[in-house]
Design an enzyme around this catalytic site. Sequence first.
Site, mmCIF file in Angstrom:
data_model
loop_
_atom_site.group_PDB
_atom_site.id
_atom_site.type_symbol
_atom_site.label_atom_id
_atom_site.label_comp_id
_atom_site.label_asym_id
_atom_site.label_seq_id
_atom_site.Cartn_x
_atom_site.Cartn_y
_atom_site.Cartn_z
ATOM 1 N N ASP A 7 15.869 89.425 55.105
ATOM 2 C CA ASP A 7 15.209 87.817 54.716
ATOM 3 C C ASP A 7 14.042 87.751 54.603
ATOM 4 O OD1 ASP A 7 17.029 85.469 54.762
ATOM 5 O OD2 ASP A 7 15.760 84.480 56.178
ATOM 6 N N GLN A 67 21.560 87.731 49.092
ATOM 7 C CA GLN A 67 21.705 86.340 49.520
ATOM 8 C C GLN A 67 21.923 85.807 48.323
ATOM 9 O OE1 GLN A 67 18.019 85.437 51.054
ATOM 10 N NE2 GLN A 67 19.020 84.857 52.959
ATOM 11 N N SER A 73 3.811 73.782 44.469
ATOM 12 C CA SER A 73 3.822 72.720 44.572
ATOM 13 C C SER A 73 6.145 71.892 43.686
ATOM 14 C CB SER A 73 2.506 71.429 43.960
ATOM 15 O OG SER A 73 3.584 70.211 44.217
#
Length: 300
Positions: free
Chosen positions: A216, A289, A234
């Site tokens: 992961d 994933q 951001s």
Amino acid sequence: MSDYPQLIDELLATVALIEVSPDIFEGKSHDYVGSRIFGGQVLAQAIMAASHTLDKDKPCHSLHGYFLRGGDINQPVIYKVRRLRDGRSLSAREVTAIQYKEVRGKAPVEQVIFSMIASFSPMEEGLEYQEDMPVYPPPEDLLAEQDLKEEYVGKVPDALKARFMRHRHVEIKPIKPRDPIHPEPMKPKQANWLRIRELGKQPVAIQQALLAFSSDFYLVGTGLMSHGVSFMTSGLQAASIDHSMHFHREFDLNNWLLYDMWSDTTSNAKGLNHGQFWQDGRLVATVQQEGLMRLRVPKS
């Protein structure tokens, strides 16, 4: 690294579940990535919970899981295992991971944070084929992730520096380091060498659980690479949505494994990422994933 033995102890404590009642287990939560439980922790603990219900010692050969809610590191996780099948060779388990949310004036509410189906079978002789292992520089020629952080820490906001510089429980050496502060758009393909040295001899269930834990790291970020975005960008909201894994051959996490990753598409605020683990020329595991990747641009 002087604190490495302590990190190994924390990892092994993560996969040391407590049996609450038949087929129900409790796992401690740890701060691996912040206030929300690291997806790799839940994967590892779910594998351990399922393995504890097997009458015979069988390694996992595949798992398919969904991350349904963010978990709270201040609470343990309860794993409920349902025995779907026990055949002569194949055994299947469904694992549901839950936590309890406090509601003012009411009893805590049970919330499912993760759901997985896994299949187990013994290693056996059969037809064998694999592609050739990708060729990359060996780990001895590369800088460790922790050393690379020293190069970037000056660009990290003061409030984030301590967390940015924390030692990882898994030793990682990126093949081609990427600037996490000012990333450039590039082909969404990356590879790392990784290992958990000093892990010692462990049962196959713990080895597989900790490989799932390690899988992961970096994978969901692969889909961000083509956009010139990183986890430090951001306005980014990123999270794992699902995770599948197939274990093909035996391996040893005490020694270096190559984790080769790529993404072939991003759309609808999601990225699909793929990975392969290699050791000594052998393909030992395959990972896939899908990750959430929303980028909210501040209004001017």
